[in-house]
Design a protein around this motif. Structure first.
Motif, PDB file in Angstrom:
ATOM      1  N   GLU A 281      -3.099  -2.134   7.157  1.00  0.00           N
ATOM      2  CA  GLU A 281      -3.783  -2.838   8.107  1.00  0.00           C
ATOM      3  C   GLU A 281      -3.741  -4.231   8.128  1.00  0.00           C
ATOM      4  OE1 GLU A 281      -8.000  -1.976   7.515  1.00  0.00           O
ATOM      5  OE2 GLU A 281      -8.594  -2.619   9.808  1.00  0.00           O
ATOM      6  N   SER A 282      -3.888  -5.091   7.094  1.00  0.00           N
ATOM      7  CA  SER A 282      -3.712  -6.623   7.091  1.00  0.00           C
ATOM      8  C   SER A 282      -2.194  -7.023   7.352  1.00  0.00           C
ATOM      9  CB  SER A 282      -4.148  -7.189   5.832  1.00  0.00           C
ATOM     10  OG  SER A 282      -3.253  -6.597   4.673  1.00  0.00           O
TER      11      SER A 282
ATOM     12  N   GLU B 144       0.800  -1.015   0.094  1.00  0.00           N
ATOM     13  CA  GLU B 144      -0.082   0.049  -0.008  1.00  0.00           C
ATOM     14  C   GLU B 144       0.866   1.360   0.152  1.00  0.00           C
ATOM     15  OE1 GLU B 144      -2.766   0.259   3.059  1.00  0.00           O
ATOM     16  OE2 GLU B 144      -3.388   2.138   2.903  1.00  0.00           O
ATOM     17  N   PRO B 145       0.928   2.309  -0.904  1.00  0.00           N
ATOM     18  CA  PRO B 145      -0.422   1.989  -2.054  1.00  0.00           C
ATOM     19  C   PRO B 145      -0.098   1.244  -3.295  1.00  0.00           C
ATOM     20  CG  PRO B 145       1.211   3.959  -2.335  1.00  0.00           C
ATOM     21  CD  PRO B 145       1.497   3.316  -0.980  1.00  0.00           C
TER      22      PRO B 145
ATOM     23  N   GLU C 155      -2.030  -6.847  -0.167  1.00  0.00           N
ATOM     24  CA  GLU C 155      -1.891  -6.696   1.470  1.00  0.00           C
ATOM     25  C   GLU C 155      -2.139  -5.088   1.508  1.00  0.00           C
ATOM     26  OE1 GLU C 155      -1.656  -8.866   3.743  1.00  0.00           O
ATOM     27  OE2 GLU C 155       0.475  -9.220   4.225  1.00  0.00           O
ATOM     28  N   THR C 156      -2.583  -4.762   2.711  1.00  0.00           N
ATOM     29  CA  THR C 156      -2.767  -3.339   2.903  1.00  0.00           C
ATOM     30  C   THR C 156      -1.876  -3.058   4.444  1.00  0.00           C
ATOM     31  OG1 THR C 156      -4.465  -3.988   4.488  1.00  0.00           O
ATOM     32  CG2 THR C 156      -4.934  -3.294   2.271  1.00  0.00           C
TER      33      THR C 156
ATOM     34  N   ARG D 258      -0.857   6.085   8.278  1.00  0.00           N
ATOM     35  CA  ARG D 258      -1.793   5.053   8.289  1.00  0.00           C
ATOM     36  C   ARG D 258      -1.409   3.766   9.248  1.00  0.00           C
ATOM     37  NH1 ARG D 258      -6.243   3.511   8.491  1.00  0.00           N
ATOM     38  NH2 ARG D 258      -6.664   1.654   7.560  1.00  0.00           N
TER      39      ARG D 258
ATOM     40  N   GLU E 109      -3.284  -3.087  -3.053  1.00  0.00           N
ATOM     41  CA  GLU E 109      -4.187  -3.540  -1.747  1.00  0.00           C
ATOM     42  C   GLU E 109      -4.941  -4.630  -1.982  1.00  0.00           C
ATOM     43  OE1 GLU E 109      -3.886  -0.360  -3.211  1.00  0.00           O
ATOM     44  OE2 GLU E 109      -3.551   1.022  -1.735  1.00  0.00           O
TER      45      GLU E 109
ATOM     46  N   THR F 215       6.484   0.245  -3.699  1.00  0.00           N
ATOM     47  CA  THR F 215       4.895   0.262  -3.636  1.00  0.00           C
ATOM     48  C   THR F 215       4.590   0.936  -5.295  1.00  0.00           C
ATOM     49  OG1 THR F 215       5.222   2.329  -2.481  1.00  0.00           O
ATOM     50  CG2 THR F 215       4.484   0.433  -1.530  1.00  0.00           C
TER      51      THR F 215
END
Ligand code: DOR
Ligand code: ZN
Ligand code: ZN
Length: 393
Positions: A33-34, A23-24, A30-31, A69, A27, A53
């Motif tokens: 968050e994940s 990310e970016p 994988e993000t 983030r 996504e 990225t």
């Protein structure tokens, strides 16, 4: 909340100098968050998110976004790695100073994904980084030697008809950049060391007093290129899985401190990019959630490191290399700590479907491995417990 730890091992939170979070740009694989959930489950309290990225993290706009983030998600400190150069040509240095002094405080810059072909550019990058007090992490690949390569150049690849990636593609860059770092009086960090020859070069360079450090991945400590037999693209990675003799040399080097630390090179990929023909598949493997267990298997169970040594190679050394001042040092009483609690006697069987990562490309599928993270604490707060990330338990 009280976490019982009788019979368990408490270490400083792990630091991963080499993670791809996609990310970016990707996504779907994988993000932040994940990937943060995967990191917390793996016992990590800090990860360094690689610059390749889409778009590449070559400006403070992007590196600051990644840091912010990560803080918003709150499961692990996501330190963005800035790109050394701007654009794919690799002819122009990125504004490392702007990234270093902006919100994210970028402290590591890398060419991962965009090799710096030109020794003059690398020399300038080392000098610039040195003047800023930040680190250059070198992917260590001479692209003119790896063009078209998909597997380690050796008897296995020859037999299987796979185009070979020679050891010299890595070793020539390790040697080159050790010498460039010497001349610049700068530090250089070697990403994913994978050959016995690289180990010899590191020994030589350190013996000369050159400021060089290196990392090794869990997969290069456990797997060798005999795995390619099945042509399963899950085993395709850069640098490639090498020979058993390289694996043995890497283990010894990590035990003896010639290689300083473990880094995952966690590289999520979509199923369609991994289930095609070996030559066409993308290189890379998941690593965050399995790293500790692979180190327990290859180093602790093998008698090469004790748990004190694990703390050194997974927490203290990577923290020191990256210049993190909030990891791996003695804490004052009452100070919120970054910690990982480990059950050394647990065993578990890796199931990709059960991993927090969006992608499933683990080469350790169905393997039963020793040791498991019971809980991870980021500044005193639980981020993972009993196999679930915070928010899910
Ligand atoms: O296997 C790899 N995959 N090695 C790298 O250096 C990059 C990574 C990726 O981004 O997929
Ligand atoms: Zn790399
Ligand atoms: Zn990488």
């Amino acid at each position: 909340e009280i976490v019982e730890g009788a019979g368990q091992i408490l270490l400083p939170g792990f630091v991963d100098l080499h993670t791809h979070l996609r990310e970016p740009g990707r996504e779907d694989t994988e993000t932040i968050e994940s990937g943060s959930a995967a990191a917390a489950l793996g016992g990590y309290t800090a990860v360094f998110a690689m610059a390749n990225t889409s778009p590449v993290a070559d400006t403070a706009v992007i590196t600051d976004h990644v840091w912010r983030r990560g803080q918003e998600v709150g499961l692990v400190d996501v330190h963005p790695v800035g790109a050394v150069t701007v654009g794919l040509e690799g002819k122009q240095l990125a504004e490392m100073g702007t990234m270093a002094t902006s919100v994210a405080g970028v402290r590591m810059f890398s060419d991962d994904g965009h090799c710096v072909h030109d020794p003059l550019i690398m020399r300038r990058a080392l000098e610039y980084a040195h003047s800023l007090g930040v680190l250059v992490a070198q992917h260590a690949e001479e692209p003119r030697l790896t063009k078209g390569a998909v597997a380690h150049e050796g008897p296995n690849a020859a037999r299987l008809g796979l185009a070979g990636w020679p050891r010299a593609a890595e070793e020539s860059i390790v040697a080159r950049d050790a010498l460039l770092a010497r001349d610049a009086g700068a530090r250089v960090h070697i990403c994913h060391a994978s050959t016995a020859g690289t180990v010899e070069l590191l020994k030589w360079a350190k013996g000369q007093g050159i400021s060089i450090t290196a990392e090794v991945t869990p997969h290069h400590l456990l797997l060798d290129d005999s795995r390619l037999e099945t042509y399963d693209a899950v085993n395709k990675v850069n640098p490639p899985l090498r020979e058993a003799s390289d694996v043995a040399a890497l283990r010894t080097a990590l035990a003896e401190g010639v290689i300083d630390c473990v880094a995952t090179d966690h590289a999520p990929h979509a199923e369609q990019d991994k289930c095609c023909e070996f030559a066409a598949a993308r290189p890379g493997m998941l690593g965050l959630e399995t790293a500790l267990s692979v180190i327990a298997e290859t180093m602790v169970a093998a008698g090469l490191l004790d748990w004190r040594g694990v703390a050194r190679v997974m927490s203290e050394n990577p923290a020191r290399i990256a210049g993190l001042d909030d990891q791996g040092r003695p804490l004052a009483v009452g100070e919120p700590a970054n910690l990982v609690l480990i059950d050394p006697d647990a065993t578990w069987t890796v199931r990709s479907a059960e991993l927090a990562s969006i992608s499933t490309n683990t080469p350790f599928e169905a393997m039963t491995l020793p040791a498991r993270v019971t809980a991870t604490f980021l500044r005193g707060r639980i981020t993972a417990r009993d196999g679930k990330p915070s928010g899910a338990f």
